[in-house]
Design an enzyme around this catalytic site. Structure first.
Site, PDB file in Angstrom:
ATOM      1  N   TYR A   1      -4.997  18.812 -11.216  1.00 46.76           N
ATOM      2  CA  TYR A   1      -5.318  17.514 -10.560  1.00 46.76           C
ATOM      3  C   TYR A   1      -6.367  16.666 -11.384  1.00 46.76           C
ATOM      4  O   TYR A   1      -6.163  15.442 -11.361  1.00 46.76           O
ATOM      5  CB  TYR A   1      -6.063  17.789  -9.276  1.00 46.76           C
ATOM      6  CG  TYR A   1      -6.562  16.609  -8.401  1.00 46.76           C
ATOM      7  CD1 TYR A   1      -5.482  15.801  -7.869  1.00 46.76           C
ATOM      8  CD2 TYR A   1      -8.064  16.374  -8.272  1.00 46.76           C
ATOM      9  CE1 TYR A   1      -6.009  14.776  -7.253  1.00 46.76           C
ATOM     10  CE2 TYR A   1      -8.165  15.286  -7.817  1.00 46.76           C
ATOM     11  CZ  TYR A   1      -7.233  14.371  -6.814  1.00 46.76           C
ATOM     12  OH  TYR A   1      -7.686  13.203  -6.511  1.00 46.76           O
TER      13      TYR A   1
ATOM     14  N   LYS B   1      -5.735  12.618 -12.688  1.00 48.05           N
ATOM     15  CA  LYS B   1      -6.691  11.904 -12.568  1.00 48.05           C
ATOM     16  C   LYS B   1      -7.230  10.988 -13.771  1.00 48.05           C
ATOM     17  O   LYS B   1      -7.529   9.847 -13.809  1.00 48.05           O
ATOM     18  CB  LYS B   1      -7.765  12.099 -11.620  1.00 48.05           C
ATOM     19  CG  LYS B   1      -7.179  12.264 -10.055  1.00 48.05           C
ATOM     20  CD  LYS B   1      -6.445  10.865  -9.485  1.00 48.05           C
ATOM     21  CE  LYS B   1      -5.940  11.205  -8.070  1.00 48.05           C
ATOM     22  NZ  LYS B   1      -5.433   9.925  -7.406  1.00 48.05           N
TER      23      LYS B   1
ATOM     24  N   VAL C   1     -14.143  12.942   0.110  1.00 49.53           N
ATOM     25  CA  VAL C   1     -13.718  12.239   1.267  1.00 49.53           C
ATOM     26  C   VAL C   1     -12.795  13.201   2.117  1.00 49.53           C
ATOM     27  O   VAL C   1     -11.809  13.756   1.658  1.00 49.53           O
ATOM     28  CB  VAL C   1     -12.701  11.074   0.866  1.00 49.53           C
ATOM     29  CG1 VAL C   1     -12.385  10.212   2.082  1.00 49.53           C
ATOM     30  CG2 VAL C   1     -13.425  10.018  -0.440  1.00 49.53           C
TER      31      VAL C   1
ATOM     32  N   ILE D   1       1.011  -1.319  -0.159  1.00 50.38           N
ATOM     33  CA  ILE D   1       0.162  -0.234  -0.086  1.00 50.38           C
ATOM     34  C   ILE D   1       1.002   1.254   0.189  1.00 50.38           C
ATOM     35  O   ILE D   1       1.670   1.436   0.948  1.00 50.38           O
ATOM     36  CB  ILE D   1      -0.871   0.011   1.215  1.00 50.38           C
ATOM     37  CG1 ILE D   1      -1.728  -1.145   1.346  1.00 50.38           C
ATOM     38  CG2 ILE D   1      -1.843   1.329   1.171  1.00 50.38           C
ATOM     39  CD1 ILE D   1      -2.417  -1.260   2.534  1.00 50.38           C
TER      40      ILE D   1
END
Length: 264
Positions: free
Chosen positions: A165, A169, A198, A16
């Site tokens: 950004y 993505k 989030v 991770i």
């Protein structure tokens, strides 16, 4: 049989990135609850240590056994990434699941500073691709493996204030989709998780440490939290080997698009 069969993950080894905080840390702890071994990668050693301690507590709480290897490394430095296979091998581990979680954003300017643009692409795109290529070779050799890339709603729809950004993505999503097609003749699974809002330290970084601005983003709305996305990551990894959740789009109930949401 439970739809969330974590027995399939016991004894697997998960790498991770960005494991020192937020979604990465929450994902680490949840994988520990399944009995998976962990290779935790991040830049911040102290935070990484804290994640390790939480994962160790999760092993104890759920009566699971597992190994944890923490590696202080920067995904923007290819030399750090190239050194990983040897370090992992020396620890007696072999990666089964790669979770490309590390990612960041800085600023909302239409034209940002070159250093910020470079950092976003190096972290969100170039580092992710380089690390994935390392483990795709290993997964092909053993004819097994799962790659989980943390995308974003920003990879589905661009929005004002997110030019760079969103570009990173969108690039991640295109890479994920191409990799899915390129590996269609293998048992390797390729997954993209695309969260909406989030609440983690993500917005604090975006607003360069201004917590008041970051908090205002979520005021009046119940956003997702790191544990929500961790659950989706672990769920996709726990599917039967012949099942691939190629893309999972996750929103808080009061969000519909990057800019359309309802706040009380």
């Amino acid at each position: 049989m439970s739809v969330f069969n974590t027995d399939r993950l016991a004894g697997k080894t998960v790498l991770i990135t960005g494991a020192s905080a937020g979604i990465g840390a929450a994902t680490s702890v949840l994988f520990a609850k399944t009995g998976a071994n962990l290779v935790l990668l991040a830049r911040r050693a102290e935070n990484l240590k804290a994640t390790k301690e939480k994962a160790e507590e999760a092993y104890k709480q759920f009566n699971k056994d597992g190994k944890i290897l923490t590696i202080e490394a920067d995904v923007t430095k290819f030399s750090d990434l190239d050194a990983l296979p040897e370090k992992i091998k020396n620890a007696g581990l072999d990666i089964d699941i790669l979770v490309n979680n590390a990612g960041m954003v800085k600023g909302t300017e239409q034209v940002g500073a070159d250093a910020d643009i470079t950092q976003m692409f190096d972290t969100n795109v170039l580092g992710l691709i380089h690390l994935t290529q390392i483990f795709v070779k290993q997964f092909k050799a053993k004819q097994a493996g799962t790659i989980i890339n943390l995308g974003s709603i920003a990879g589905r729809e661009p929005y004002a204030g997110g030019a760079i950004y969103c570009a990173t993505k969108h690039a991640l999503s295109a890479f994920n989709g191409s990799l899915l097609r390129e590996l269609v003749n293998t048992p390797i699974r390729v997954i993209e998780i695309q969260p909406g809002m989030v609440e983690t330290e993500f917005s604090v970084v975006r607003f360069r440490g201004d917590k008041a601005k970051a908090d205002a983003v979520y005021k009046g709305l119940q956003p997702l939290v790191a544990e929500d996305i961790a659950e989706e990551i672990v769920w996709t990894a726990s599917r039967p080997p012949h099942v691939n959740i190629a893309q999972l789009f996750v929103l808080p109930v009061n969000q519909a698009t990057p800019t359309l949401n309802y706040k009380k």
